[in-house]
Design a protein around this motif. Structure first.
Motif, PDB file in Angstrom:
ATOM      1  N   MET A   1       0.812  -1.377  -0.057  1.00 56.98           N
ATOM      2  CA  MET A   1      -0.068   0.085  -0.011  1.00 56.98           C
ATOM      3  C   MET A   1       0.839   1.328  -0.010  1.00 56.98           C
ATOM      4  N   LEU A   2       1.996   1.232   0.594  1.00 55.80           N
ATOM      5  CA  LEU A   2       2.980   2.227   0.556  1.00 55.80           C
ATOM      6  C   LEU A   2       3.454   2.550  -0.653  1.00 55.80           C
ATOM      7  N   SER A   3       3.730   1.668  -1.444  1.00 60.47           N
ATOM      8  CA  SER A   3       4.144   1.581  -2.720  1.00 60.47           C
ATOM      9  C   SER A   3       3.062   2.255  -3.783  1.00 60.47           C
ATOM     10  N   ALA A   4       1.899   2.122  -3.443  1.00 61.19           N
ATOM     11  CA  ALA A   4       1.039   2.348  -4.479  1.00 61.19           C
ATOM     12  C   ALA A   4       0.494   3.785  -4.004  1.00 61.19           C
ATOM     13  N   VAL A  31       9.924  11.258   3.246  1.00 60.97           N
ATOM     14  CA  VAL A  31       8.645  10.681   3.502  1.00 60.97           C
ATOM     15  C   VAL A  31       8.852   9.018   3.690  1.00 60.97           C
ATOM     16  N   ILE A  32       9.573   8.331   2.552  1.00 59.94           N
ATOM     17  CA  ILE A  32       9.614   7.042   2.711  1.00 59.94           C
ATOM     18  C   ILE A  32      10.413   6.500   4.032  1.00 59.94           C
ATOM     19  N   ALA A  33      11.553   7.387   4.670  1.00 57.32           N
ATOM     20  CA  ALA A  33      12.021   6.940   5.884  1.00 57.32           C
ATOM     21  C   ALA A  33      11.296   7.164   7.123  1.00 57.32           C
ATOM     22  N   VAL A  34      10.328   8.184   6.934  1.00 55.59           N
ATOM     23  CA  VAL A  34       9.245   8.113   8.021  1.00 55.59           C
ATOM     24  C   VAL A  34       8.435   6.897   7.832  1.00 55.59           C
ATOM     25  N   VAL A  84      12.304  -4.785   8.162  1.00 55.95           N
ATOM     26  CA  VAL A  84      11.055  -3.949   7.748  1.00 55.95           C
ATOM     27  C   VAL A  84      11.086  -2.700   6.975  1.00 55.95           C
ATOM     28  N   ALA A  85      12.127  -2.102   7.752  1.00 50.78           N
ATOM     29  CA  ALA A  85      12.682  -0.568   7.040  1.00 50.78           C
ATOM     30  C   ALA A  85      12.988  -0.672   5.287  1.00 50.78           C
ATOM     31  N   LEU A  86      13.812  -1.716   5.254  1.00 50.42           N
ATOM     32  CA  LEU A  86      14.276  -2.045   3.950  1.00 50.42           C
ATOM     33  C   LEU A  86      13.474  -2.596   2.928  1.00 50.42           C
ATOM     34  N   ALA A  87      12.358  -3.345   3.551  1.00 52.11           N
ATOM     35  CA  ALA A  87      11.191  -3.759   2.500  1.00 52.11           C
ATOM     36  C   ALA A  87      10.457  -2.239   2.162  1.00 52.11           C
ATOM     37  N   SER A  88      10.208  -1.512   3.145  1.00 49.43           N
ATOM     38  CA  SER A  88       9.706  -0.230   2.818  1.00 49.43           C
ATOM     39  C   SER A  88      10.345   0.851   1.958  1.00 49.43           C
ATOM     40  N   LEU A  89      11.768   0.675   1.987  1.00 44.20           N
ATOM     41  CA  LEU A  89      12.504   1.423   1.028  1.00 44.20           C
ATOM     42  C   LEU A  89      12.433   0.974  -0.435  1.00 44.20           C
ATOM     43  N   LEU A  90      12.598  -0.405  -0.388  1.00 49.00           N
ATOM     44  CA  LEU A  90      12.427  -1.114  -2.017  1.00 49.00           C
ATOM     45  C   LEU A  90      10.921  -0.815  -2.440  1.00 49.00           C
TER      46      LEU A  90
END
Length: 216
Positions: A1-4, A31-34, A84-90
């Protein structure tokens, strides 16, 4: 959902000059770091409160001293927060690559986001130790870390000293997209000690609660 959500919020500038792409992409790094920090915080809280609700924590407390169980939990929670953070970054990279036609996010290095994820997960663990209850902790943990985002529009000079902005500044993220100017808050050299102080204080409080309370 973040990516979308990221992809949907960015206009299609695939054919724009690289300068225009950078102007759009660079603020999104923060923003993505947050988002990464918030997700890692939820993970840190979730890991502990689920084990406590399922009786795992109580069972382990009968097999070994509580303090050693807690000490062993901290590095594994931090490692999970990194993942988890790296997955959000990717996910953010993927969304921007599709929208901008570029890899993007050059300022957000893997190391920076990994540090943010590890620290945020430990914050979540500490709040889980304090709150104990599963569902309340899932809300309280990310809210206490990201409270600065609510304060920043009104009092940016105050918000800059709170845990999340201090953490982001410590690893080199630009806080301008959050409404915090570079001239307010701790300088980059003091942001890291301030972040460590926040984490240590909360971890001490959570650890004290963990060692004193009875398990059911």
């Amino acid at each position: 959902m973040l990516s979308a959500s990221i992809g949907a919020s960015v206009p299609d500038v695939s054919f724009a000059p690289e300068e225009a792409k950078s102007a759009i992409v660079e603020p999104l790094s923060t923003v993505i770091a947050v988002y990464s920090a918030v997700m890692a915080t939820i993970y840190g809280s979730f890991r502990y409160t689920v084990d406590r609700r399922g009786g795992v924590v109580a069972q382990r407390a009968t097999l070994q001293p509580r303090r050693w169980g807690l000490i062993a939990r901290i590095p594994f929670t931090a490692l999970g927060g990194v993942l988890v953070a790296l997955a959000s970054l990717l996910g953010g990279h993927a969304a921007l690559a599709a929208t901008l036609g570029t890899r993007g996010l050059a300022p957000a290095t893997l190391g920076d986001v990994a540090i943010v994820g590890a620290a945020a997960a430990v914050w979540g663990l500490s709040m889980g130790l304090l709150v104990q209850a599963h569902l309340p902790s899932l809300f309280v943990a990310p809210l206490t870390l990201s409270a600065a985002l609510l304060i920043a529009p009104l009092w940016p000079a105050v918000a800059a000293w709170l845990p999340l902005p201090a953490l982001l500044r410590a690893v080199g993220f630009d806080l301008t997209p959050l409404g915090i100017d570079v001239v307010v808050g701790p300088p980059s050299g003091a942001a890291a000690p301030l972040t460590i102080a926040w984490l240590v204080l909360l971890l001490i409080g959570g650890s004290g609660a963990f060692l004193r309370r009875d398990f059911r």
